[in-house]
Write a protein that holds these residues in place. Structure first.
Motif, mmCIF file in Angstrom:
data_model
loop_
_atom_site.group_PDB
_atom_site.id
_atom_site.type_symbol
_atom_site.label_atom_id
_atom_site.label_comp_id
_atom_site.label_asym_id
_atom_site.label_seq_id
_atom_site.Cartn_x
_atom_site.Cartn_y
_atom_site.Cartn_z
ATOM 1 N N LYS A 1 -13.601 30.427 31.525
ATOM 2 C CA LYS A 1 -13.545 31.911 31.826
ATOM 3 C C LYS A 1 -11.966 32.133 32.152
ATOM 4 O O LYS A 1 -11.475 31.399 33.160
ATOM 5 C CB LYS A 1 -14.306 32.242 33.327
ATOM 6 C CG LYS A 1 -14.292 33.624 33.494
ATOM 7 C CD LYS A 1 -15.226 33.972 34.493
ATOM 8 C CE LYS A 1 -15.449 35.727 35.001
ATOM 9 N NZ LYS A 1 -16.083 35.933 35.857
ATOM 10 N N ASN A 2 -11.430 33.000 31.349
ATOM 11 C CA ASN A 2 -10.028 33.356 31.491
ATOM 12 C C ASN A 2 -9.920 35.084 31.851
ATOM 13 O O ASN A 2 -10.284 36.009 30.909
ATOM 14 C CB ASN A 2 -9.274 33.182 30.121
ATOM 15 C CG ASN A 2 -7.899 33.369 30.345
ATOM 16 O OD1 ASN A 2 -7.327 34.487 30.699
ATOM 17 N ND2 ASN A 2 -6.810 32.528 29.876
ATOM 18 N N GLU A 3 -9.586 35.360 33.321
ATOM 19 C CA GLU A 3 -9.591 36.517 33.762
ATOM 20 C C GLU A 3 -8.484 37.397 32.880
ATOM 21 O O GLU A 3 -8.705 38.455 33.063
ATOM 22 C CB GLU A 3 -9.311 36.658 35.087
ATOM 23 C CG GLU A 3 -10.120 35.958 36.164
ATOM 24 C CD GLU A 3 -11.728 36.844 35.997
ATOM 25 O OE1 GLU A 3 -11.607 37.892 35.385
ATOM 26 O OE2 GLU A 3 -12.461 36.109 36.508
ATOM 27 N N THR A 4 -7.295 36.880 32.140
ATOM 28 C CA THR A 4 -6.447 37.694 31.787
ATOM 29 C C THR A 4 -6.865 37.992 30.401
ATOM 30 O O THR A 4 -6.760 39.155 30.036
ATOM 31 C CB THR A 4 -4.965 36.650 31.628
ATOM 32 O OG1 THR A 4 -4.724 36.355 32.932
ATOM 33 C CG2 THR A 4 -3.952 37.484 30.950
ATOM 34 N N THR A 5 -7.086 37.145 29.602
ATOM 35 C CA THR A 5 -7.854 37.409 28.173
ATOM 36 C C THR A 5 -9.287 37.920 28.115
ATOM 37 O O THR A 5 -9.672 38.707 27.123
ATOM 38 C CB THR A 5 -7.594 36.464 27.368
ATOM 39 O OG1 THR A 5 -8.556 35.133 27.697
ATOM 40 C CG2 THR A 5 -6.217 35.715 27.421
ATOM 41 N N LYS A 6 -9.959 37.870 29.279
ATOM 42 C CA LYS A 6 -11.374 38.252 29.423
ATOM 43 C C LYS A 6 -12.290 37.308 28.517
ATOM 44 O O LYS A 6 -13.434 37.768 28.354
ATOM 45 C CB LYS A 6 -11.559 39.718 29.031
ATOM 46 C CG LYS A 6 -10.800 40.792 29.799
ATOM 47 C CD LYS A 6 -11.261 40.514 31.453
ATOM 48 C CE LYS A 6 -10.297 41.498 32.136
ATOM 49 N NZ LYS A 6 -10.472 41.154 33.826
ATOM 50 N N ARG A 7 -11.707 36.290 28.196
ATOM 51 C CA ARG A 7 -12.396 35.291 27.333
ATOM 52 C C ARG A 7 -13.541 34.429 27.966
ATOM 53 O O ARG A 7 -12.883 33.961 29.151
ATOM 54 C CB ARG A 7 -11.678 34.357 26.354
ATOM 55 C CG ARG A 7 -10.820 35.190 25.352
ATOM 56 C CD ARG A 7 -10.522 34.129 24.441
ATOM 57 N NE ARG A 7 -9.424 34.895 23.446
ATOM 58 C CZ ARG A 7 -8.233 34.962 23.474
ATOM 59 N NH1 ARG A 7 -7.446 34.427 24.582
ATOM 60 N NH2 ARG A 7 -7.412 35.611 22.746
ATOM 61 N N LYS A 8 -14.785 34.167 27.718
ATOM 62 C CA LYS A 8 -15.485 33.395 28.517
ATOM 63 C C LYS A 8 -16.579 32.740 27.546
ATOM 64 O O LYS A 8 -16.922 33.303 26.531
ATOM 65 C CB LYS A 8 -16.374 34.090 29.985
ATOM 66 C CG LYS A 8 -17.260 35.267 29.157
ATOM 67 C CD LYS A 8 -17.868 36.074 30.427
ATOM 68 C CE LYS A 8 -18.738 37.045 29.899
ATOM 69 N NZ LYS A 8 -19.575 37.587 30.998
ATOM 70 N N SER B 1 -15.716 36.107 22.379
ATOM 71 C CA SER B 1 -15.096 35.090 22.865
ATOM 72 C C SER B 1 -15.125 33.764 22.177
ATOM 73 O O SER B 1 -14.149 33.127 21.947
ATOM 74 C CB SER B 1 -15.702 34.774 24.216
ATOM 75 O OG SER B 1 -15.313 36.031 25.117
ATOM 76 N N ASN C 1 -22.670 37.394 37.420
ATOM 77 C CA ASN C 1 -22.003 36.218 37.360
ATOM 78 C C ASN C 1 -22.556 35.049 38.024
ATOM 79 O O ASN C 1 -23.132 35.171 39.329
ATOM 80 C CB ASN C 1 -20.661 36.563 38.387
ATOM 81 C CG ASN C 1 -19.647 35.368 38.635
ATOM 82 O OD1 ASN C 1 -19.753 34.401 37.881
ATOM 83 N ND2 ASN C 1 -18.840 35.598 39.606
ATOM 84 N N SER D 1 -12.898 34.076 18.987
ATOM 85 C CA SER D 1 -11.609 34.042 19.260
ATOM 86 C C SER D 1 -11.385 32.441 19.782
ATOM 87 O O SER D 1 -10.128 32.165 19.312
ATOM 88 C CB SER D 1 -11.379 35.064 20.854
ATOM 89 O OG SER D 1 -9.955 34.713 20.873
#
Length: 435
Positions: free
Chosen positions: A363-370, A395, A256, A398
């Motif tokens: 970065k979206n923690e809910t959808t895990k897209r980054k 990602s 990270n 998507s």
């Protein structure tokens, strides 16, 4: 002699009607003084150069009346061999942050408009704030960065025609022939290991000796640390240096890459260190890539100031923060793990920063897209993924599928060109220099 793109900007500035004084901004040791001096050689009959650090007594020229006639007369007494003729003489005030009255004088040079005046200096974002009367509206700006990859190729003897041929593959989205591609990847890895600071690049061109380059990089880093000690307030000195020296660990040693204050100091918090990041930003020692909470235009509307990645303003400084062996691994392509992905992400961010793009990531923690990096180009959002290999970019796929107003995205890889039906344009890492 290293060819710089800034020279073309200066040539256009000469031909501007009612031109203002030109302020050349940028971090220290990025070639500002050298570029202005070479520009003067090629375009003027004489150069009057005042470096206020080297010649502090020259501040007397600006200690009295700030009329153009008075200042020119002072220069003629100081430099009796100079004629100082309008249109034929360039007046170059270097390290101008040391003389605040000279900063104030820029308004009067611009109003008079007889003489061409270029000024430069390091940490102008810090020191201009002390000017007794800042010349708002009377100056044009040129931001100089370290050498970018295209300028590096020029230095290595790659002609403009050869680069144009390479760009042809980018425009047509055709695979680059392997002989050209492999050589370009070799050049790009060399560039990453050397960085873009002109002294380091010139030493590589002259010697190809990475040990000598390493010494230059470390000397440059020490110079930046000196600037922190010299210019930062007493309250910020130690904190700013700690933040700065933590960047390599923040960017290369963790999966990270978000800037974390706990990596600066155990238990470190934003309340203590955020002002130090602000100082480094104004001093042109770091640039930021901010988290956005949405991928719609305008990204700045969705940017979070408290959640960011912080990068050095040139790869030369990042290299100096790590062991010499890192350069060897980069050039020999033997990196693996977080370091490899981190290095390539830093290189892509460095290239985009030198093109003048504000940088964002998602970065979206809910959808895990980054998404590693996002920029805005021609009025649309452009998502960018950076891969150390040529793995899938789920990602990115998507994001493109769910946002019709994002027509395409880039995937930069250690591989060749490719285009998919889902809007993902796959490009070799070095192509970042030409998008």
């Amino acid at each position: 002699m290293l060819k710089r793109k800034a020279t073309d900007f200066m040539k256009n500035w000469i031909n501007t009607k009612d031109k203002k004084c030109l302020v050349v901004q940028g971090a220290r040791q990025t070639g500002k003084t050298y570029t202005v001096e070479r520009f003067a050689e090629e375009n003027y009959e004489e150069l009057v150069e005042i470096n206020f650090k080297q010649m502090p007594s020259a501040m007397e020229i600006f200690s009295g009346d700030l009329t153009v006639d008075a200042m020119v007369m002072g220069m003629r007494f100081r430099f009796p061999e100079k004629k100082i003729i309008p249109g034929k003489t360039l007046i170059f005030l270097d390290e101008i942050q040391e003389c605040q009255e000279a900063v104030t004088s820029l308004k009067f040079w611009a109003i008079d408009n007889k003489y061409d005046v270029i000024v430069s200096g390091s940490l102008l974002g810090i020191d201009y704030k002390r000017a007794s009367s800042y010349p708002v509206g009377y100056v044009d700006y040129l931001k100089m960065y370290g050498i970018d990859f295209e300028e590096f190729l020029w230095g290595m003897g790659i002609s403009g025609d050869m680069i144009e041929n390479l760009c042809g593959y980018l425009r047509s989205k055709m695979i680059v022939p392997e002989a050209i591609h492999s050589q370009m990847m070799n050049y790009y890895r060399q560039y990453i290991a050397i960085g873009g600071m002109p002294e380091a690049v010139q030493k590589y061109i002259d010697t190809k000796d990475f040990r000598k380059i390493d010494r230059i990089q470390r000397s440059l880093l020490q110079g930046y640390q000196y600037d922190i000690a010299h210019y930062a307030t007493a309250e910020e000195k130690v904190k700013a240096e700690k933040c700065y020296l933590s960047l390599a660990k923040q960017l290369l040693d963790k999966e990270n890459h978000k800037f974390q204050y706990k990596e600066v100091e155990h238990g470190g918090r934003a309340q203590k260190y955020f002002s130090s990041i602000e100082w480094l930003l104004r001093a042109d020692m770091v640039h930021l890539c901010k988290l956005v909470t949405d991928v719609r235009f305008d990204l700045d509307d969705y940017a979070r100031d408290d959640f960011f990645r912080a990068y050095t303003t040139d790869l030369s400084l990042l290299m100096a923060m790590k062991d010499f062996s890192l350069k060897q691994h980069i050039v020999e392509n033997t990196l693996f793990g977080n370091s490899k992905g981190g290095i390539y992400e830093c290189a892509i961010a460095d290239a985009l920063y030198k093109k003048g793009y504000p940088l964002y990531f998602y970065k979206n923690e809910t959808t895990k897209r980054k998404i590693d990096v996002m920029i805005q180009k021609d009025g649309v959002v452009v998502p960018i993924e950076v891969k150390s290999g040529n793995t899938r970019a789920n990602s990115l796929k998507s994001i493109l599928k769910m946002n019709a107003d994002i027509p395409y995205g880039y995937k930069f890889v250690d591989g060749n060109i490719g285009v998919s039906d889902d809007g993902i344009i796959t490009l070799p890492l070095y192509m970042i220099a030409f998008i």
